[in-house]
Design an enzyme around this catalytic site. Structure first.
Site, PDB file in Angstrom:
ATOM      1  N   ASP A  89       0.758  -1.248   0.599  1.00  0.00           N
ATOM      2  CA  ASP A  89       0.192  -0.051   0.211  1.00  0.00           C
ATOM      3  C   ASP A  89       1.011   1.253  -0.195  1.00  0.00           C
ATOM      4  O   ASP A  89       2.021   1.136  -0.115  1.00  0.00           O
ATOM      5  CB  ASP A  89      -0.931  -0.237   1.216  1.00  0.00           C
ATOM      6  CG  ASP A  89       0.051   0.279   2.401  1.00  0.00           C
ATOM      7  OD1 ASP A  89       1.056   0.541   2.579  1.00  0.00           O
ATOM      8  OD2 ASP A  89      -0.762   0.167   3.755  1.00  0.00           O
TER       9      ASP A  89
ATOM     10  N   ASP B  13       1.747   5.413   2.283  1.00  0.00           N
ATOM     11  CA  ASP B  13       1.266   5.880   3.180  1.00  0.00           C
ATOM     12  C   ASP B  13       1.780   7.263   2.733  1.00  0.00           C
ATOM     13  O   ASP B  13       3.190   6.945   2.447  1.00  0.00           O
ATOM     14  CB  ASP B  13       1.995   5.226   4.517  1.00  0.00           C
ATOM     15  CG  ASP B  13       1.561   3.827   4.592  1.00  0.00           C
ATOM     16  OD1 ASP B  13       0.133   2.960   4.728  1.00  0.00           O
ATOM     17  OD2 ASP B  13       2.082   3.270   4.743  1.00  0.00           O
TER      18      ASP B  13
ATOM     19  N   ASP C 253      -3.571   5.338   1.661  1.00  0.00           N
ATOM     20  CA  ASP C 253      -3.741   5.693   3.716  1.00  0.00           C
ATOM     21  C   ASP C 253      -3.194   7.454   3.521  1.00  0.00           C
ATOM     22  O   ASP C 253      -2.185   7.813   3.242  1.00  0.00           O
ATOM     23  CB  ASP C 253      -2.939   5.236   4.739  1.00  0.00           C
ATOM     24  CG  ASP C 253      -4.085   3.729   4.922  1.00  0.00           C
ATOM     25  OD1 ASP C 253      -5.032   3.250   4.577  1.00  0.00           O
ATOM     26  OD2 ASP C 253      -3.012   2.716   5.784  1.00  0.00           O
TER      27      ASP C 253
END
Length: 485
Positions: free
Chosen positions: A324, A326, A409
């Site tokens: 992912d 961040d 995120d």
């Protein structure tokens, strides 16, 4: 105590990179160890010594004859010396001295004779046996290491233990793997480990099996077990944790098709995770992460010029790919970040860049007390958005439709808390866990992604950088690329 903007403190200026000259004593070249001494005191002592005619080098080299340390053991300084030798490729055999020799030399205005009371005692280890600091945050752990088969076996058992709810056993295997990652070379025999910290009997048996047979039968059984495979499958769904996955397994569910055919009740987050399962379990390349970062930066500048966007997580530690992305957002003026996230997400959504998003408000408040609220939480309480980003692609997965789904995120941190947020969101997870354990056990402090609290002085310690947080803890600064525990 209310949270107020913290003035950026002027840090002590570092000594010049190179020595000013040979000095009055050409046979003596000093190097001061910053660990526990701190940057400010080191700068002061360097200036004092140079004023008295001593040559003091900022970095270690083969020219250094005297290494001076304060409040460190001989073993710690010996380990520091080995790290310096590896980094600069220089050998040399300097005297390892306590600060008392330095103090007496400054008083005499010349290098005093080295006596046994000045020397740091270093226990001689058996051949082929390494030294290792007990906490992972005291060690430098590069991204690439020489013991991949061993660490993969231990991490498989750590994962399986976590799936079974045995956090203690999972942590034991994780700690053993982190020690092997920090070894300076390839482990050939079990005897080479010696009494290194963090490696229990079970881990040693696994290591021995892999060294002797190339594989560990226990690990292979785990990999082939139906429960392990099913738990891995389900926990890879965005929004599904160990408890949910375990409940589904107990209900007889085994595949993603089972979830759909049996009408399993899913949250909105889990529905999005299942819908984009293949994309979200395809590694995100660094170039893709940087592309998303630029897109978010563009949105941020439209909404609040001057706001910074920092790529954190594994990519900040040097990983070429991850699962992912961040991104940390902050503004240099305290309070200006309020309300920013909703505007950024709305603009990204209007550009068809958001496939899913769920935001939460900041629930953290700095208060007086024995520890900051949530001080022992794994996660923090920043305002954040959990999202799935729509990234345009020309090749690889998703190329046929022209885009792929990527987990992103977005985290908003007030400027006064940004150094702590950056440290916490850089990882690795085990490095952060060990850093907080060290703060608690060794310094009687509580560290989280918002603040550092000194329990003995009943005081929050402000910081304007990661380096200053390490200095508060009396630790040598570990750069992000060396935190891959």
């Amino acid at each position: 105590m209310a949270l107020v903007p913290l003035k950026r403190r002027r840090r002590a200026s570092s000594p010049p990179a190179g020595p000013p000259g040979p000095g009055r004593f050409p046979a003596v070249v000093l190097c001061l160890v910053e660990k526990r001494m701190g940057a400010s005191r080191r700068a002061f002592l360097t200036q004092l010594a140079r004023a008295k005619g001593f040559r003091v080098d900022r970095a270690y080299s083969a020219a250094v004859t005297h290494v001076v340390s304060e409040q460190n053991s001989g073993a710690e300084v010996a380990q520091w010396l080995e790290q310096q030798r590896e980094e600069c490729g220089a050998e040399g055999n300097p005297a390892l001295l306590d600060i008392s020799w330095f103090t007496e030399s400054m008083g005499a205005g010349r290098p005093v004779e080295i006596e046994s009371r000045h020397r740091l005692r270093v226990t001689t280890l058996a051949p082929h046996r390494w030294q290792m600091a007990p906490y992972a945050c005291q060690r430098r752990t590069p991204l690439l290491h020489s013991n991949q088969p061993l660490t993969e076996a231990l991490e498989t058992l750590a994962e399986e233990a976590g799936f079974s709810g045995s956090e203690g056993r999972s942590l034991a295997f994780t700690r053993a793997a982190s020690v092997l990652k920090a070894l300076p070379g390839r482990l050939s025999t079990l005897e080479e480990l010696g009494p290194l910290p963090g490696i229990g009997e079970h881990s040693r048996r696994v290591i021995q099996d892999v060294l002797e047979d190339g594989v560990c039968a226990e690990v292979e059984r785990v990999k082939l077990s139906e429960r392990y495979q099913t738990m891995k499958l389900f926990t890879k769904i965005f929004g599904v944790g160990v408890r949910t996955a375990s409940r589904w397994y107990q209900e007889g569910l085994r595949t993603l098709v089972d979830l759909q055919e049996r009408g399993t009740k899913l949250t909105r987050q889990q529905q999005a995770g299942l819908r984009h399962y293949d994309d979200l379990n395809t590694p995100v390349e660094r170039g893709e992460a940087e592309s998303i970062s630029r897109a978010v930066q563009g949105a941020v500048q439209r909404c609040l010029p001057g706001t910074s966007v920092t790529l954190a997580g594994g990519f900040r530690r040097g990983k070429p790919h991850g699962h992912d992305v961040d991104l940390l957002l902050t503004h240099p003026e305290a309070g200006r970040e309020a309300g920013l996230l909703s505007r950024v997400v709305s603009w990204l959504d209007s550009q068809d860049l958001i496939l899913y998003q769920h935001s939460q408000e900041n629930s953290y408040a700095l208060q007086e007390g024995p520890e900051p609220p949530g001080g022992r939480d794994v996660m923090d309480r920043f305002e954040r958005c959990f999202s799935i980003f729509r990234l345009e692609v020309q090749g690889g997965p998703g190329a046929a439709r022209g885009w792929k789904a990527v987990r992103v995120d977005l985290v908003v941190a007030p400027i006064s808390q940004f150094p702590f947020a950056l440290l916490g969101w850089t990882g690795s997870r085990h490095f952060e866990r060990e850093l907080r354990r060290f703060a608690s056990h060794e310094r009687k402090m509580v560290l989280n992604s918002h603040a550092l609290y000194d329990s003995r002085r009943n005081l929050f310690l402000p910081a304007v950088s990661e380096e200053e947080i390490f200095q508060h803890l009396g630790l040598e600064y570990v750069p992000p690329a060396q935190r891959n525990t």
